[in-house]
Design a protein around this motif. Structure first.
Motif, PDB file in Angstrom:
ATOM      1  N   PHE A  35       0.847  -1.189   0.000  1.00  0.00           N
ATOM      2  CA  PHE A  35       0.000   0.000   0.000  1.00  0.00           C
ATOM      3  C   PHE A  35       0.881   1.237   0.000  1.00  0.00           C
ATOM      4  N   TYR A  36       0.348   2.301  -0.583  1.00  0.00           N
ATOM      5  CA  TYR A  36       1.081   3.558  -0.737  1.00  0.00           C
ATOM      6  C   TYR A  36       0.317   4.662  -0.031  1.00  0.00           C
ATOM      7  N   ASP A  48       3.892   8.817  -2.368  1.00  0.00           N
ATOM      8  CA  ASP A  48       4.672   7.685  -1.874  1.00  0.00           C
ATOM      9  C   ASP A  48       4.978   6.738  -3.030  1.00  0.00           C
ATOM     10  N   ASP A  49       6.241   6.653  -3.410  1.00  0.00           N
ATOM     11  CA  ASP A  49       6.663   5.748  -4.480  1.00  0.00           C
ATOM     12  C   ASP A  49       7.163   4.408  -3.960  1.00  0.00           C
ATOM     13  N   ASP A  50       7.394   4.303  -2.646  1.00  0.00           N
ATOM     14  CA  ASP A  50       7.964   3.089  -2.064  1.00  0.00           C
ATOM     15  C   ASP A  50       6.909   2.119  -1.561  1.00  0.00           C
ATOM     16  N   GLY A  51       5.953   2.617  -0.833  1.00  0.00           N
ATOM     17  CA  GLY A  51       4.900   1.774  -0.277  1.00  0.00           C
ATOM     18  C   GLY A  51       5.358   0.954   0.907  1.00  0.00           C
ATOM     19  N   VAL A  52       4.384   0.294   1.527  1.00  0.00           N
ATOM     20  CA  VAL A  52       4.611  -0.525   2.716  1.00  0.00           C
ATOM     21  C   VAL A  52       3.744  -1.771   2.596  1.00  0.00           C
ATOM     22  N   ASP A  53       4.285  -2.924   2.944  1.00  0.00           N
ATOM     23  CA  ASP A  53       3.530  -4.162   2.955  1.00  0.00           C
ATOM     24  C   ASP A  53       2.644  -4.194   4.187  1.00  0.00           C
ATOM     25  N   ALA A  86      -3.923   9.798   1.640  1.00  0.00           N
ATOM     26  CA  ALA A  86      -4.647   8.912   0.724  1.00  0.00           C
ATOM     27  C   ALA A  86      -3.914   7.580   0.680  1.00  0.00           C
ATOM     28  N   VAL A  87      -4.656   6.482   0.789  1.00  0.00           N
ATOM     29  CA  VAL A  87      -4.083   5.135   0.771  1.00  0.00           C
ATOM     30  C   VAL A  87      -4.422   4.495  -0.568  1.00  0.00           C
ATOM     31  N   ARG A  94      -7.349   4.036  -5.093  1.00  0.00           N
ATOM     32  CA  ARG A  94      -7.491   4.584  -3.741  1.00  0.00           C
ATOM     33  C   ARG A  94      -8.418   3.687  -2.940  1.00  0.00           C
ATOM     34  N   VAL A  95      -7.926   3.201  -1.784  1.00  0.00           N
ATOM     35  CA  VAL A  95      -8.719   2.316  -0.928  1.00  0.00           C
ATOM     36  C   VAL A  95      -9.182   3.012   0.343  1.00  0.00           C
ATOM     37  N   GLY A  96      -8.685   4.220   0.589  1.00  0.00           N
ATOM     38  CA  GLY A  96      -9.108   4.966   1.762  1.00  0.00           C
ATOM     39  C   GLY A  96      -8.411   6.309   1.843  1.00  0.00           C
TER      40      GLY A  96
END
Length: 108
Positions: A35-36, A48-53, A86-87, A94-96
């Motif tokens: 997710f970003y 955010d170009d990296d994101g997080v699991d 924004a997620v 966009r999820v949230g």
């Protein structure tokens, strides 16, 4: 510290400990979607170009709320301070979105 770094620090170990497959422990990347977290305030925005699991969209949105509250602390209070996170998921959908606001009203 960037948004992704902050969110990664919070609970990353706890998520990893939940996922096992037989004798092999799976890595976060093996089991979780990415997710970003795009951040915007009144003066700037950061993509955010990296994101997080994260385990799922619900967890990502919850983590965005925690991150927004922490980031809001660092903004200088004025008449109104707003912060939006924004997620997005791996497909860019966009999820949230989290909106955090501090409003200062002075009374004479």
């Amino acid at each position: 510290m960037g948004t992704a770094e902050f969110i990664t620090q919070v609970n990353a170990t706890a998520w990893a400990e939940r996922y096992w497959s037989g004798d092999k422990q799976l890595t976060i990347a093996d089991t979780m979607p990415r997710f970003y977290f795009d951040v915007r305030d009144r003066r700037s925005s950061t993509i955010d170009d990296d994101g997080v699991d994260m385990p799922d969209a619900e967890a990502a949105c919850a983590q965005a709320a925690v991150a927004a509250a922490e980031m809001l602390k660092s903004l200088v209070p004025c008449d109104a301070t707003e912060l939006f996170v924004a997620v997005r998921d791996e497909r860019g959908q966009r999820v949230g979105e989290v909106t955090a606001e501090v409003r200062v009203t002075q009374h004479a």
